[in-house]
Design an enzyme around this catalytic site. Structure first.
Site, PDB file in Angstrom:
ATOM      1  N   PRO A  10       0.791  -1.227   0.000  1.00 43.93           N
ATOM      2  CA  PRO A  10       0.000   0.000   0.000  1.00 43.93           C
ATOM      3  C   PRO A  10       0.820   1.272   0.000  1.00 43.93           C
ATOM      4  CG  PRO A  10      -0.089  -1.081   2.140  1.00 43.93           C
ATOM      5  CD  PRO A  10       0.549  -2.049   1.187  1.00 43.93           C
ATOM      6  N   ASN A  11       0.319   2.219  -0.741  1.00 48.31           N
ATOM      7  CA  ASN A  11       0.847   3.594  -0.834  1.00 48.31           C
ATOM      8  C   ASN A  11       2.147   3.710  -1.627  1.00 48.31           C
ATOM      9  OD1 ASN A  11      -1.222   4.896   0.785  1.00 48.31           O
ATOM     10  ND2 ASN A  11      -0.389   3.704   2.471  1.00 48.31           N
ATOM     11  N   ARG A  18       5.171  11.052  -2.508  1.00 50.52           N
ATOM     12  CA  ARG A  18       4.863  10.673  -1.119  1.00 50.52           C
ATOM     13  C   ARG A  18       6.060  10.935  -0.217  1.00 50.52           C
ATOM     14  NH1 ARG A  18       4.702   4.500   1.173  1.00 50.52           N
ATOM     15  NH2 ARG A  18       3.938   5.040   3.252  1.00 50.52           N
ATOM     16  N   TYR A  23      11.151   8.917   1.424  1.00 45.49           N
ATOM     17  CA  TYR A  23      11.153   7.853   0.418  1.00 45.49           C
ATOM     18  C   TYR A  23      11.841   8.225  -0.895  1.00 45.49           C
ATOM     19  CZ  TYR A  23       7.745   5.810   3.607  1.00 45.49           C
ATOM     20  OH  TYR A  23       7.129   5.294   4.721  1.00 45.49           O
ATOM     21  N   ASN A  74       8.215  -5.438  -0.879  1.00 45.54           N
ATOM     22  CA  ASN A  74       8.060  -4.274  -0.019  1.00 45.54           C
ATOM     23  C   ASN A  74       6.589  -4.222   0.350  1.00 45.54           C
ATOM     24  OD1 ASN A  74       7.902  -1.904   1.354  1.00 45.54           O
ATOM     25  ND2 ASN A  74       9.020  -0.668  -0.141  1.00 45.54           N
ATOM     26  N   ALA A  77       3.153  -0.685   4.863  1.00 46.62           N
ATOM     27  CA  ALA A  77       2.693  -0.737   6.258  1.00 46.62           C
ATOM     28  C   ALA A  77       2.221  -2.129   6.673  1.00 46.62           C
ATOM     29  CB  ALA A  77       1.579   0.283   6.472  1.00 46.62           C
ATOM     30  N   GLU A  98      12.690  -9.348   1.922  1.00 43.90           N
ATOM     31  CA  GLU A  98      11.934  -8.175   2.394  1.00 43.90           C
ATOM     32  C   GLU A  98      12.771  -6.933   2.139  1.00 43.90           C
ATOM     33  OE1 GLU A  98      11.048  -8.409   6.606  1.00 43.90           O
ATOM     34  OE2 GLU A  98      10.561  -6.264   6.701  1.00 43.90           O
ATOM     35  N   HIS A 100      12.842  -2.455   2.176  1.00 45.89           N
ATOM     36  CA  HIS A 100      12.243  -1.161   2.505  1.00 45.89           C
ATOM     37  C   HIS A 100      13.146  -0.059   1.989  1.00 45.89           C
ATOM     38  CE1 HIS A 100       9.335  -3.138   5.039  1.00 45.89           C
ATOM     39  NE2 HIS A 100      10.333  -3.855   5.534  1.00 45.89           N
ATOM     40  N   ARG A 107      12.999   4.914  12.628  1.00 46.69           N
ATOM     41  CA  ARG A 107      11.725   5.656  12.572  1.00 46.69           C
ATOM     42  C   ARG A 107      10.856   5.316  13.788  1.00 46.69           C
ATOM     43  NH1 ARG A 107       9.216   5.012   6.836  1.00 46.69           N
ATOM     44  NH2 ARG A 107       7.992   6.780   7.619  1.00 46.69           N
TER      45      ARG A 107
HETATM   46  C1  DQA Z   1       8.263   1.194   3.799  1.00 46.17           C
HETATM   47  C2  DQA Z   1       8.314   1.415   5.308  1.00 46.17           C
HETATM   48  C3  DQA Z   1       6.961   1.200   5.941  1.00 46.17           C
HETATM   49  O1  DQA Z   1       7.024   1.435   7.336  1.00 46.17           O
HETATM   50  C4  DQA Z   1       5.944   2.155   5.345  1.00 46.17           C
HETATM   51  O2  DQA Z   1       4.661   1.900   5.878  1.00 46.17           O
HETATM   52  C5  DQA Z   1       5.923   2.114   3.857  1.00 46.17           C
HETATM   53  C6  DQA Z   1       7.192   2.059   3.141  1.00 46.17           C
HETATM   54  C7  DQA Z   1       9.609   1.552   3.120  1.00 46.17           C
HETATM   55  O3  DQA Z   1       9.811   1.125   1.993  1.00 46.17           O
HETATM   56  O4  DQA Z   1      10.432   2.253   3.704  1.00 46.17           O
HETATM   57  O5  DQA Z   1       4.881   2.203   3.237  1.00 46.17           O
HETATM   58  O6  DQA Z   1       7.987  -0.160   3.544  1.00 46.17           O
END
Ligand code: DQA
Length: 148
Positions: A10-11, A18, A23, A74, A77, A98, A100, A107
């Site tokens: 998501p997102n 964003r 990011y 990735n 959240a 995994e 990020h 954070r």
């Molecule tokens: C994320 C880190 C997560 O905590 C966050 O909710 C994201 C992006 C990252 O790529 O840094 O959506 O996965």
């Protein structure tokens, strides 16, 4: 390795605009283009997908696991909340790295916990878009090692 799945939660469709301080300014399409170039050079098919829905990610992980194909994930959240994603990885046997963009450990506290890390083959975080590239290089290096 003939195929690699890159799954985004998501997102991550909002990358580029964003929270760029966290990011970066690359879009998800920019990240895909970089990975596509590397995959093409290595003769690997890239399946690059994004969804804001947890169930889509579960289904795609199951598909990759059933096909014996590795995943760069990735989960956004959902990383911090999803038992369903953890179970999809464990249950399908998918090999998952995994990733990020941000260093989640630097954070908020709620980002320090991952439901996925314990069932992932590895975790790469904090390098921005380069986290994806590093994960792909790791998979390529490991698949070469397996062949020799
Ligand atoms: C994320 C880190 C997560 O905590 C966050 O909710 C994201 C992006 C990252 O790529 O840094 O959506 O996965």
């Amino acid at each position: 390795m003939n195929v690699v799945h890159v799954l985004n939660g998501p997102n991550l469709n909002l990358l580029g605009t964003r929270e760029p301080g966290t990011y970066g300014t690359l879009t998800l399409a920019d990240i895909e283009a970089r990975l596509a170039a590397r995959c093409q050079a290595g003769g690997i098919s890239l399946l690059f997908r994004q969804s804001n829905h947890e169930g889509d990610l579960v289904t795609w992980i199951q598909e990759a696991g059933a096909a014996g194909e590795p995943v760069i994930l990735n989960a956004g959240a959902y990383t911090h909340t999803s038992i369903a994603l953890r179970d999809a990885i464990a249950g399908s046997g998918a090999k998952v790295i995994e990733v990020h963009l941000s260093n989640v450990h630097a954070r908020e506290d709620f980002r320090h916990r991952s439901t996925i890390s314990a069932v992932a083959a590895g975790v790469i975080l904090g390098f921005g878009a380069l986290s994806y590239d590093l994960a792909l290089e790791a998979l390529i290096a490991q698949s070469k090692k397996t062949k020799s």
